[in-house]
Design a protein around this motif. Structure first.
Motif, PDB file in Angstrom:
ATOM      1  N   THR A 266       1.018  -1.315   0.170  1.00  0.00           N
ATOM      2  CA  THR A 266      -0.118   0.116  -0.036  1.00  0.00           C
ATOM      3  C   THR A 266       0.868   1.157   0.086  1.00  0.00           C
ATOM      4  OG1 THR A 266      -0.268   0.114   2.303  1.00  0.00           O
ATOM      5  CG2 THR A 266      -1.943  -1.212   1.437  1.00  0.00           C
ATOM      6  N   ASN A 267       0.337   2.522  -0.532  1.00  0.00           N
ATOM      7  CA  ASN A 267       0.889   3.707  -0.430  1.00  0.00           C
ATOM      8  C   ASN A 267       2.168   3.758  -1.169  1.00  0.00           C
ATOM      9  OD1 ASN A 267      -1.282   4.060   1.562  1.00  0.00           O
ATOM     10  ND2 ASN A 267       0.089   3.771   3.283  1.00  0.00           N
ATOM     11  N   VAL A 268       1.980   3.273  -2.314  1.00  0.00           N
ATOM     12  CA  VAL A 268       3.467   3.182  -3.327  1.00  0.00           C
ATOM     13  C   VAL A 268       3.420   4.533  -3.903  1.00  0.00           C
ATOM     14  CG1 VAL A 268       4.282   2.486  -5.362  1.00  0.00           C
ATOM     15  CG2 VAL A 268       2.954   0.754  -3.807  1.00  0.00           C
ATOM     16  N   TYR A 269       4.793   5.115  -3.887  1.00  0.00           N
ATOM     17  CA  TYR A 269       4.870   6.492  -4.402  1.00  0.00           C
ATOM     18  C   TYR A 269       6.069   6.317  -5.235  1.00  0.00           C
ATOM     19  CZ  TYR A 269       7.775   6.492  -0.406  1.00  0.00           C
ATOM     20  OH  TYR A 269       8.988   6.504   0.628  1.00  0.00           O
ATOM     21  N   GLN A 270       6.622   7.273  -6.213  1.00  0.00           N
ATOM     22  CA  GLN A 270       7.523   7.307  -6.951  1.00  0.00           C
ATOM     23  C   GLN A 270       8.813   7.700  -5.921  1.00  0.00           C
ATOM     24  OE1 GLN A 270       8.745  10.104 -10.524  1.00  0.00           O
ATOM     25  NE2 GLN A 270       8.068   8.056 -11.515  1.00  0.00           N
ATOM     26  N   LEU A 271       9.952   6.926  -6.280  1.00  0.00           N
ATOM     27  CA  LEU A 271      11.121   7.052  -5.736  1.00  0.00           C
ATOM     28  C   LEU A 271      12.115   8.184  -6.040  1.00  0.00           C
ATOM     29  CD1 LEU A 271      12.183   3.294  -4.968  1.00  0.00           C
ATOM     30  CD2 LEU A 271      11.067   4.949  -3.481  1.00  0.00           C
TER      31      LEU A 271
END
Length: 333
Positions: A266-271
């Protein structure tokens, strides 16, 4: 803003994997996906004769019966299968491993470099010299430090009579550029590479996977429904996963996921942090080996987690491979 957390699943960050050096050595085996890989069930594409030739040369490497490189005065230290994604190189490498009758080890390039970093160079030489054959999947040439380390390791082991079989990690956009990564390999493995049997494996990705395709984020409710039909469920918040990976040596990633049957992130965002991105690549590699299905939620799909700057940088090959594997895992049921 944090999303609602998934309920009814085990927390991956709660696992504390621990491995002794002996256990690390024992886990150097082909991934489950290639347990049944044999020369007999490799299906060469008739449109690419090099695939059939690669099978024959790989078989000759095992038996040592043909070719000038197999003479008694100058035994070949290795065979190098050089080609793009999805042409069956790992299948052939696993076939070599299964057909070889002596003591043998199988691991990715990253597993071997991580092993050396964890147990020390001399200990690694001592332990790996007990094997007659070392199989190295996805030999990486994009990190000078790791490449020099592996070059030195192979030289030490070659002196002790160890033989090698390896594959390359050439991405799709490099196909058609001469002999793929062969010349780079021969140059970087400082002398030893010249004595390898270099085998080009041409062809198309039989899986027809698109390294630029998007995986799809789910809602929390959809994740809950998906987990409801899975077994051995595990979940993690993306920041928690990154924090967990930062505390573990990569040699422990395989043990970390040993009990995982399905994984919700969950809560994946761009690194933005390349160190965190490379740790994630190593984690994805271990997930892919075990064929663990993944579903995600967040602000970007997991296939978009690496920034465009990363994709155009020195580790492009690693990121493209990870995107391809993420796409595959996000389609598994």
């Amino acid at each position: 803003m944090l999303e609602q957390r998934i309920v009814g699943a085990n927390s991956l960050p709660s696992i504390v994997p621990d491995l002794s050096p002996e256990e690390l050595i024992r886990q150097l085996l082909p991934p489950p996906e290639f347990t049944a890989a044999r020369f007999e069930n490799y299906r060469p594409d008739a449109n690419f004769p090099s695939q059939k030739a690669a099978v024959e040369i790989s078989q000759q490497f095992v038996t040592g019966k043909k070719g000038k490189l197999f003479s008694k005065t100058e035994p070949t230290p290795g065979v190098y299968l050089d080609g793009g994604f999805g042409v069956g190189k790992t299948h052939l490498l696993a076939s070599i491993w299964h057909a070889y009758s002596g003591k043998k080890a199988f691991g990715s390039f990253l597993e071997y470099t991580s092993l050396v970093g964890y147990i020390g160079f001399q200990t690694a030489v001592s332990e790996l010299s007990k094997f007659a054959l070392i199989c190295i999947d996805e030999f990486e040439l994009d990190d000078p430090g790791d490449t020099m380390l592996m070059s030195r390791l192979l030289k030490e082991l070659s002196i002790k009579g160890v033989r090698f079989a390896a594959t390359s990690n050439t991405p799709p956009n490099a196909l058609g550029q001469g002999r793929f990564a062969a010349e780079d390999f021969k140059r970087e493995i400082q002398g030893l590479g010249e004595r390898f049997e270099i085998v080009s494996v041409d062809g198309e990705d039989y899986r027809h996977r698109d390294t630029h395709a998007d995986s799809r984020n789910l809602t929390v409710a959809e994740l809950q429904d998906w987990l409801g039909i899975q077994s051995d469920l595990y979940t993690s918040d993306f920041p928690e996963l990154l924090k967990l990976l930062s505390t573990l040596h990569p040699t422990k990633f395989r043990r970390l996921i040993a009990s995982v049957g399905a994984f919700a992130l969950t809560n994946v965002y761009q690194l933005e942090d390349q160190v965190a991105a490379l740790r994630l690549v190593a984690f994805v590699d271990r997930m892919y080996e075990q064929q663990i299905p993944i579903r995600t939620s967040g602000t970007v799909p997991l296939t978009k987690v690496f920034s465009e700057t990363m994709l155009q940088g020195g580790y492009r090959k690693k990121y493209l491979r990870a995107i391809s594997r993420i796409g595959a895992l996000c389609e598994l049921y």
